[in-house]
Design a protein around this motif. Structure first.
Motif, PDB file in Angstrom:
ATOM      1  N   ARG A 201       0.828  -1.211   0.000  1.00 47.41           N
ATOM      2  CA  ARG A 201       0.000   0.000   0.000  1.00 47.41           C
ATOM      3  C   ARG A 201       0.860   1.259   0.000  1.00 47.41           C
ATOM      4  O   ARG A 201       0.565   2.222  -0.707  1.00 47.41           O
ATOM      5  CB  ARG A 201      -0.925   0.006   1.219  1.00 47.41           C
ATOM      6  CG  ARG A 201      -2.052  -1.019   1.134  1.00 47.41           C
ATOM      7  CD  ARG A 201      -3.226  -0.604   2.009  1.00 47.41           C
ATOM      8  NE  ARG A 201      -2.834  -0.389   3.394  1.00 47.41           N
ATOM      9  CZ  ARG A 201      -2.806  -1.336   4.319  1.00 47.41           C
ATOM     10  NH1 ARG A 201      -3.134  -2.583   4.007  1.00 47.41           N
ATOM     11  NH2 ARG A 201      -2.460  -1.067   5.559  1.00 47.41           N
ATOM     12  N   LEU A 202       1.922   1.271   0.778  1.00 47.72           N
ATOM     13  CA  LEU A 202       2.768   2.461   0.861  1.00 47.72           C
ATOM     14  C   LEU A 202       3.455   2.771  -0.471  1.00 47.72           C
ATOM     15  O   LEU A 202       3.588   3.935  -0.855  1.00 47.72           O
ATOM     16  CB  LEU A 202       3.840   2.284   1.947  1.00 47.72           C
ATOM     17  CG  LEU A 202       3.377   2.362   3.401  1.00 47.72           C
ATOM     18  CD1 LEU A 202       4.518   2.008   4.342  1.00 47.72           C
ATOM     19  CD2 LEU A 202       2.850   3.757   3.722  1.00 47.72           C
ATOM     20  N   LEU A 203       3.889   1.717  -1.169  1.00 43.71           N
ATOM     21  CA  LEU A 203       4.625   1.906  -2.409  1.00 43.71           C
ATOM     22  C   LEU A 203       3.722   1.879  -3.633  1.00 43.71           C
ATOM     23  O   LEU A 203       4.166   2.135  -4.751  1.00 43.71           O
ATOM     24  CB  LEU A 203       5.720   0.845  -2.528  1.00 43.71           C
ATOM     25  CG  LEU A 203       6.786   0.907  -1.428  1.00 43.71           C
ATOM     26  CD1 LEU A 203       7.727  -0.291  -1.506  1.00 43.71           C
ATOM     27  CD2 LEU A 203       7.582   2.208  -1.508  1.00 43.71           C
ATOM     28  N   GLY A 204       2.455   1.538  -3.450  1.00 39.98           N
ATOM     29  CA  GLY A 204       1.500   1.593  -4.533  1.00 39.98           C
ATOM     30  C   GLY A 204       1.702   0.546  -5.600  1.00 39.98           C
ATOM     31  O   GLY A 204       1.410   0.785  -6.777  1.00 39.98           O
ATOM     32  N   THR A 205       2.210  -0.614  -5.236  1.00 41.94           N
ATOM     33  CA  THR A 205       2.461  -1.664  -6.216  1.00 41.94           C
ATOM     34  C   THR A 205       2.467  -3.026  -5.544  1.00 41.94           C
ATOM     35  O   THR A 205       2.657  -3.122  -4.331  1.00 41.94           O
ATOM     36  CB  THR A 205       3.815  -1.437  -6.927  1.00 41.94           C
ATOM     37  OG1 THR A 205       3.991  -2.427  -7.942  1.00 41.94           O
ATOM     38  CG2 THR A 205       4.972  -1.512  -5.941  1.00 41.94           C
ATOM     39  N   HIS A 206       2.280  -4.051  -6.333  1.00 41.89           N
ATOM     40  CA  HIS A 206       2.450  -5.414  -5.829  1.00 41.89           C
ATOM     41  C   HIS A 206       3.893  -5.602  -5.377  1.00 41.89           C
ATOM     42  O   HIS A 206       4.833  -5.166  -6.053  1.00 41.89           O
ATOM     43  CB  HIS A 206       2.116  -6.412  -6.935  1.00 41.89           C
ATOM     44  CG  HIS A 206       2.654  -7.788  -6.675  1.00 41.89           C
ATOM     45  ND1 HIS A 206       2.033  -8.674  -5.817  1.00 41.89           N
ATOM     46  CD2 HIS A 206       3.758  -8.426  -7.139  1.00 41.89           C
ATOM     47  CE1 HIS A 206       2.731  -9.798  -5.789  1.00 41.89           C
ATOM     48  NE2 HIS A 206       3.775  -9.681  -6.579  1.00 41.89           N
ATOM     49  N   VAL A 207       4.091  -6.227  -4.228  1.00 39.50           N
ATOM     50  CA  VAL A 207       5.437  -6.579  -3.766  1.00 39.50           C
ATOM     51  C   VAL A 207       5.441  -8.062  -3.426  1.00 39.50           C
ATOM     52  O   VAL A 207       4.386  -8.660  -3.176  1.00 39.50           O
ATOM     53  CB  VAL A 207       5.875  -5.743  -2.537  1.00 39.50           C
ATOM     54  CG1 VAL A 207       5.803  -4.251  -2.834  1.00 39.50           C
ATOM     55  CG2 VAL A 207       5.033  -6.084  -1.309  1.00 39.50           C
ATOM     56  N   GLN A 208       6.613  -8.652  -3.405  1.00 35.98           N
ATOM     57  CA  GLN A 208       6.724 -10.083  -3.100  1.00 35.98           C
ATOM     58  C   GLN A 208       7.756 -10.302  -2.007  1.00 35.98           C
ATOM     59  O   GLN A 208       8.911  -9.893  -2.135  1.00 35.98           O
ATOM     60  CB  GLN A 208       7.118 -10.878  -4.350  1.00 35.98           C
ATOM     61  CG  GLN A 208       7.167 -12.388  -4.095  1.00 35.98           C
ATOM     62  CD  GLN A 208       7.599 -13.164  -5.319  1.00 35.98           C
ATOM     63  OE1 GLN A 208       8.117 -12.594  -6.279  1.00 35.98           O
ATOM     64  NE2 GLN A 208       7.399 -14.472  -5.301  1.00 35.98           N
ATOM     65  N   ARG A 209       7.340 -10.944  -0.943  1.00 33.95           N
ATOM     66  CA  ARG A 209       8.257 -11.289   0.151  1.00 33.95           C
ATOM     67  C   ARG A 209       9.021 -12.543  -0.259  1.00 33.95           C
ATOM     68  O   ARG A 209       8.436 -13.596  -0.514  1.00 33.95           O
ATOM     69  CB  ARG A 209       7.458 -11.529   1.432  1.00 33.95           C
ATOM     70  CG  ARG A 209       8.263 -11.849   2.690  1.00 33.95           C
ATOM     71  CD  ARG A 209       9.262 -10.784   3.062  1.00 33.95           C
ATOM     72  NE  ARG A 209       8.735  -9.491   3.376  1.00 33.95           N
ATOM     73  CZ  ARG A 209       8.329  -9.103   4.583  1.00 33.95           C
ATOM     74  NH1 ARG A 209       8.336  -9.923   5.602  1.00 33.95           N
ATOM     75  NH2 ARG A 209       7.897  -7.876   4.758  1.00 33.95           N
ATOM     76  N   LEU A 210      10.351 -12.423  -0.310  1.00 33.32           N
ATOM     77  CA  LEU A 210      11.201 -13.528  -0.734  1.00 33.32           C
ATOM     78  C   LEU A 210      11.777 -14.313   0.435  1.00 33.32           C
ATOM     79  O   LEU A 210      12.056 -15.509   0.297  1.00 33.32           O
ATOM     80  CB  LEU A 210      12.360 -12.997  -1.595  1.00 33.32           C
ATOM     81  CG  LEU A 210      11.965 -12.224  -2.865  1.00 33.32           C
ATOM     82  CD1 LEU A 210      13.224 -11.735  -3.579  1.00 33.32           C
ATOM     83  CD2 LEU A 210      11.115 -13.081  -3.777  1.00 33.32           C
ATOM     84  N   ALA A 211      11.989 -13.669   1.566  1.00 39.06           N
ATOM     85  CA  ALA A 211      12.600 -14.341   2.714  1.00 39.06           C
ATOM     86  C   ALA A 211      12.257 -13.567   3.974  1.00 39.06           C
ATOM     87  O   ALA A 211      12.009 -12.359   3.921  1.00 39.06           O
ATOM     88  CB  ALA A 211      14.114 -14.437   2.539  1.00 39.06           C
ATOM     89  N   THR A 212      12.240 -14.272   5.117  1.00 37.96           N
ATOM     90  CA  THR A 212      11.991 -13.611   6.399  1.00 37.96           C
ATOM     91  C   THR A 212      12.902 -14.190   7.473  1.00 37.96           C
ATOM     92  O   THR A 212      13.230 -15.378   7.456  1.00 37.96           O
ATOM     93  CB  THR A 212      10.529 -13.784   6.865  1.00 37.96           C
ATOM     94  OG1 THR A 212      10.265 -15.169   7.101  1.00 37.96           O
ATOM     95  CG2 THR A 212       9.545 -13.255   5.831  1.00 37.96           C
ATOM     96  N   ILE A 213      13.276 -13.334   8.406  1.00 36.85           N
ATOM     97  CA  ILE A 213      14.058 -13.775   9.561  1.00 36.85           C
ATOM     98  C   ILE A 213      13.241 -14.767  10.381  1.00 36.85           C
ATOM     99  O   ILE A 213      13.766 -15.757  10.895  1.00 36.85           O
ATOM    100  CB  ILE A 213      14.468 -12.557  10.415  1.00 36.85           C
ATOM    101  CG1 ILE A 213      15.445 -11.668   9.626  1.00 36.85           C
ATOM    102  CG2 ILE A 213      15.103 -12.998  11.738  1.00 36.85           C
ATOM    103  CD1 ILE A 213      15.763 -10.347  10.303  1.00 36.85           C
ATOM    104  N   ALA A 214      11.939 -14.531  10.488  1.00 39.05           N
ATOM    105  CA  ALA A 214      11.063 -15.424  11.258  1.00 39.05           C
ATOM    106  C   ALA A 214      11.044 -16.825  10.676  1.00 39.05           C
ATOM    107  O   ALA A 214      10.842 -17.801  11.396  1.00 39.05           O
ATOM    108  CB  ALA A 214       9.649 -14.852  11.302  1.00 39.05           C
ATOM    109  N   HIS A 215      11.279 -16.939   9.379  1.00 36.33           N
ATOM    110  CA  HIS A 215      11.280 -18.238   8.708  1.00 36.33           C
ATOM    111  C   HIS A 215      12.635 -18.921   8.846  1.00 36.33           C
ATOM    112  O   HIS A 215      12.804 -20.081   8.481  1.00 36.33           O
ATOM    113  CB  HIS A 215      10.921 -18.044   7.228  1.00 36.33           C
ATOM    114  CG  HIS A 215      10.729 -19.325   6.471  1.00 36.33           C
ATOM    115  ND1 HIS A 215      11.763 -19.986   5.843  1.00 36.33           N
ATOM    116  CD2 HIS A 215       9.624 -20.068   6.245  1.00 36.33           C
ATOM    117  CE1 HIS A 215      11.297 -21.080   5.252  1.00 36.33           C
ATOM    118  NE2 HIS A 215       9.994 -21.150   5.481  1.00 36.33           N
ATOM    119  N   GLY A 216      13.624 -18.210   9.378  1.00 33.11           N
ATOM    120  CA  GLY A 216      14.957 -18.772   9.535  1.00 33.11           C
ATOM    121  C   GLY A 216      15.975 -18.202   8.574  1.00 33.11           C
ATOM    122  O   GLY A 216      17.145 -18.610   8.586  1.00 33.11           O
TER     123      GLY A 216
END
Length: 253
Positions: A201-216
């Motif tokens: 929403r902030l950037l006004g475009t689709h974004v994709q999460r590739l990795a997370t610290i929570a996932h390891g």
């Protein structure tokens, strides 16, 4: 020096500073010599990390207390954690937050209803948090809005950076080298999903999460198509938002 190498060095520096602060937490106010001996570092390296920790209000220098007869000469300076630094290590907040999230899920009836209630809470929390970032993002030049968001996140303790994304697709990567809620997000990925939705929403475009610290993973990484940066502040479509959230916290890459 490549951006990737610079990022690795920065991450290593933060890790060592955390070790210095942790040693003070475990052993109490410590001299430079004490820290160097415990951590296997040179005193010059310890002083450099302490300078940064003092500037960040994590530790503070004090005059060493002397019990019994005072010897001649100036007493050695010791470094102690500030209240802010001690709060950073207080894991009871993680337990409290996780317990609160479980209570929300159970109070809503558990199962899918409970998950939906947790997701609603996460969305409300991240939406409120995003209001502190919106002004910085919307004030930036369209081509610099990912970087502006990274700076705003860094101000909240996420140690974020923005860089060009490698590979055939034109875009940027928003990298968060630290996550203050990682331990809770391990149990409740709705936090990661809500965060990804907010970025969209902030950037006004689709974004994709590739990795997370929570996932390891070592870093939370989000891909932002370069073509969408000019639309920041206009709000992503419902389709974009749902696609973004669907993979958040699950490391699809």
């Amino acid at each position: 020096m490549s951006e990737a190498h610079q990022g690795e060095l920065a991450t290593g520096e933060r890790s060592t500073r955390n070790r210095v602060a942790r040693s003070i937490l475990d052993h109490g106010p410590s001299t430079v010599a004490d820290l160097a001996q415990r951590l296997g570092l040179t005193q010059a390296a310890v002083r450099r990390h302490l300078d940064t920790l003092v500037a960040d209000d994590v530790v503070e220098p004090r005059e060493q207390r002397v019990y019994g007869a005072r010897t001649r000469g100036r007493p050695a300076k010791v470094f102690a954690l500030t209240d802010c630094g001690r709060d950073a290590f207080d894991q009871s907040y993680d337990s409290l937050a996780a317990d609160a999230m479980r209570w929300i899920a159970q109070a809503a009836g558990g199962g899918e209803q409970g998950e939906a209630a947790v997701a609603a809470f996460a969305k409300a929390r991240l939406t409120a948090q995003a209001e502190t970032y919106r002004e910085a993002v919307e004030a930036a030049d369209p081509a610099q809005r990912t970087e502006a968001l990274a700076r705003a996140l860094t101000g909240d303790g996420y140690a974020a950076t923005a860089k060009s994304a490698p590979g055939p697709h034109s875009g940027e990567q928003l990298c968060q080298h630290h996550c203050p809620v990682a331990h809770v997000a391990e149990q409740f990925p709705q936090l990661c999903e809500a965060e990804t939705e907010v970025f969209s929403r902030l950037l006004g475009t689709h974004v994709q999460r590739l990795a997370t610290i929570a996932h390891g993973d070592g870093v939370c990484t989000t891909f932002i198509p370069r073509s969408g940066n000019g639309a920041a502040g206009t709000g992503a479509t419902q389709t974009d938002t749902s696609v973004s959230a669907s993979t958040a916290g699950r490391n699809p890459a």
